[in-house]
Design an enzyme around this catalytic site. Sequence first.
Site, PDB file in Angstrom:
ATOM      1  N   LEU A 125      11.339   7.848  -5.730  1.00  0.00           N
ATOM      2  CA  LEU A 125      10.051   7.928  -5.763  1.00  0.00           C
ATOM      3  C   LEU A 125       9.457   8.220  -7.130  1.00  0.00           C
ATOM      4  CD1 LEU A 125       9.810  10.691  -3.053  1.00  0.00           C
ATOM      5  CD2 LEU A 125       8.993   8.297  -2.970  1.00  0.00           C
ATOM      6  N   HIS A 137      22.887   4.191   2.539  1.00  0.00           N
ATOM      7  CA  HIS A 137      22.687   5.556   2.533  1.00  0.00           C
ATOM      8  C   HIS A 137      24.004   5.917   3.302  1.00  0.00           C
ATOM      9  CE1 HIS A 137      21.126   9.593   2.892  1.00  0.00           C
ATOM     10  NE2 HIS A 137      20.295   9.334   2.052  1.00  0.00           N
ATOM     11  N   GLY A 146      13.759  13.305   0.551  1.00  0.00           N
ATOM     12  CA  GLY A 146      14.622  13.891  -0.469  1.00  0.00           C
ATOM     13  C   GLY A 146      14.044  14.771  -1.779  1.00  0.00           C
ATOM     14  N   GLY A 172       0.664  -1.183  -0.120  1.00  0.00           N
ATOM     15  CA  GLY A 172       0.015   0.062  -0.106  1.00  0.00           C
ATOM     16  C   GLY A 172       0.840   1.237   0.029  1.00  0.00           C
ATOM     17  N   GLY A 173       1.930   1.068  -0.429  1.00  0.00           N
ATOM     18  CA  GLY A 173       2.891   2.447  -0.787  1.00  0.00           C
ATOM     19  C   GLY A 173       2.465   3.109  -1.786  1.00  0.00           C
ATOM     20  N   TYR A 203      18.349   0.832   0.535  1.00  0.00           N
ATOM     21  CA  TYR A 203      17.465   0.486  -0.644  1.00  0.00           C
ATOM     22  C   TYR A 203      18.261  -0.630  -1.384  1.00  0.00           C
ATOM     23  CZ  TYR A 203      15.204   1.256  -5.090  1.00  0.00           C
ATOM     24  OH  TYR A 203      14.130   1.185  -6.324  1.00  0.00           O
ATOM     25  N   SER A 254      -2.422  -4.868   2.325  1.00  0.00           N
ATOM     26  CA  SER A 254      -0.872  -4.622   3.094  1.00  0.00           C
ATOM     27  C   SER A 254      -0.984  -4.825   4.614  1.00  0.00           C
ATOM     28  CB  SER A 254      -0.607  -3.107   3.077  1.00  0.00           C
ATOM     29  OG  SER A 254      -1.863  -2.263   3.713  1.00  0.00           O
ATOM     30  N   LYS A 255       0.300  -5.041   5.155  1.00  0.00           N
ATOM     31  CA  LYS A 255       0.455  -5.245   6.465  1.00  0.00           C
ATOM     32  C   LYS A 255       0.079  -4.190   7.380  1.00  0.00           C
ATOM     33  CE  LYS A 255       4.921  -6.572   6.436  1.00  0.00           C
ATOM     34  NZ  LYS A 255       6.148  -7.150   6.556  1.00  0.00           N
ATOM     35  N   ALA A 300       0.473 -11.493   3.202  1.00  0.00           N
ATOM     36  CA  ALA A 300       0.410 -12.241   1.950  1.00  0.00           C
ATOM     37  C   ALA A 300       1.374 -13.400   2.146  1.00  0.00           C
ATOM     38  CB  ALA A 300       0.866 -11.608   0.743  1.00  0.00           C
ATOM     39  N   ARG A 334      22.805  17.304   2.519  1.00  0.00           N
ATOM     40  CA  ARG A 334      23.992  17.530   1.915  1.00  0.00           C
ATOM     41  C   ARG A 334      23.598  18.346   0.495  1.00  0.00           C
ATOM     42  NH1 ARG A 334      25.485  12.233  -0.051  1.00  0.00           N
ATOM     43  NH2 ARG A 334      23.720  11.346   0.828  1.00  0.00           N
TER      44      ARG A 334
END
Length: 577
Positions: free
Chosen positions: A389, A235, A52, A13-14, A349, A38-39, A160, A251
């Site tokens: 994104l 990161h 960002g 669900g993002g 990521y 979704s959880k 799931a 930064r």
Amino acid sequence: MEKIYYDVVIIGGGIAGLRAALEIAANCKSKVSIAVMSKYHPLRSHSVVAGGGISGALWVGDSPELHAWDTIKGGDFLCDQDAVEMFTQLAPKEIIKLEHWGVPWERNKDGTLQNAQRMGGHSFPRAVFVGDRTGHFIVQSLYERCLMYDNIEFLNDHFAMSIVVSGDKVNGLTALDIKRGIIVGIKVRAIVIATGGLGRIYRTTTNEDQNTGDGMVLAYKIGVPLKDMEFVQFHPTGLVPHGYLITEAARGEGGYLINAKGERFMKRYAPERQELAPRDIVSRSIMFEIMEGRGFETQDKLGYVLLDLRHLGEDVINERLSNVKETTMTLLDLDPAKDPIPVRPSEHYMMGGIHVDNHGRTCVKGLWAAGEVACVSIHGANRLGTNALTECVVYGMLVGRDVADYLEKDGQTSTSASTPASDTLKEDMDNNEDKILELLSRKDGESIYKIRRSLWAIMDEYVSVIRSREGLETALSKIKQLQERFTKAYLGDGNRYYNTSLINALELENMLILAELITISAINRNESRGAHYRADFPKRDDVNWLKHTLIFYSKEGPKLSYIPVRITRWHPTERKY
């Protein structure tokens, strides 16, 4: 147990999942039933923490071609270039669409869109943003728009457990209804996996609790290969000691990295871009400073450097980096306007993931993947900041459109409650019910949380920023021991209703599988490229390793294969920043 029916289920669900749901609803001529499973509630998805910005070529002087070149160079030339070109062409349209749907992008005084500071690896300041809370506003806008469609339903608090395939295409899936503690079987015509990354297999990570790689394991277990699993991004600026994200915007606004000698050390590694070099280079540079004795240490001997924002001034920090200030004040009682921030690389990521084509299709008919869980590959060996994104909205849209087209053309009528579930779906429901009962019935054994802490320690020590064959082989041996220990682990809670220990156990089982796949892939890539740095093979090797890793499930254990990188316009060159 319970059986229900939808035309399409989106797992996750993002941003990628919500964007896919909207595109399916908008493009299907017939009114199909759509479920977003979704959880957690979508407004608590990991996408919310993205700070960002989102990238796209929207200004004079920039172009999709330049955005593509920056992305391919930043990815250390492992990107499939036809995919990147399509991605950067579509990015500006998606950013404008988000604004039409309510995302309040920052603007200049004359009303024009404000573009952000230059982010790491980008040669043009092309990030659009909402302070340092961009992900929050995108999720909120997409979720509110989904509520406008009465054929989009939300199955929150569902885990799931399996995807059911009949013949050559998906037929259904099973899930654990977390609140009620029962197995649910769902007959479907199509499935989209959009469950995000797997950062929680590391102790030091910027990821939220839900990022345990469940979607990758769902696909892997039905024969869909995972691609480039050795490429895990760290990161550079995770807050010490736990790794919470200090956004790259810090930064980008002009923050400095300082070692224990007071040196702005990035000039040693990236003379032109310094702190705004790509994340793989900055992360390695921080680790080299620590390993060579120029870092600081916590009382627990954890090495770190400092991120200094003091010269930016209190007004800039309050206006543009308010989330950074809130985080450091809350967790460390540090005011970044007065105190430098202790940071070290933190898992962030996953460049690898479910192997899909340029439209998010897998090798199983009726199954797609979008967002971080998928590997198209547009990020290659190292993702640039703000491209995540963009990936979520671009590929959410592309996948949603492709699913809508599939549903319109596949010739089936809409799934209904009168349609019987397949024997395979019922068999999966029975198997998962037995699995849950067996886990809950255990009366003693080793704590699942002790096993999880052991996994974190292994991944942080051996499968992190700096790797070697010896360390990776040690890690693989230890991970296999953990997999064996897990078969006898004890949950400590035998209830069925909202049993978080049960969910943690199911997640841990998935994490142990993925840890093995990452490690095997890393052992077999004898070069350094992007986020995969091998101390025993420190150079990039285009002659032997300009290719993608595929890893397949088999009863005998994971099987490796390789496919070529698709090169269109840009041939590999040495990366200099």
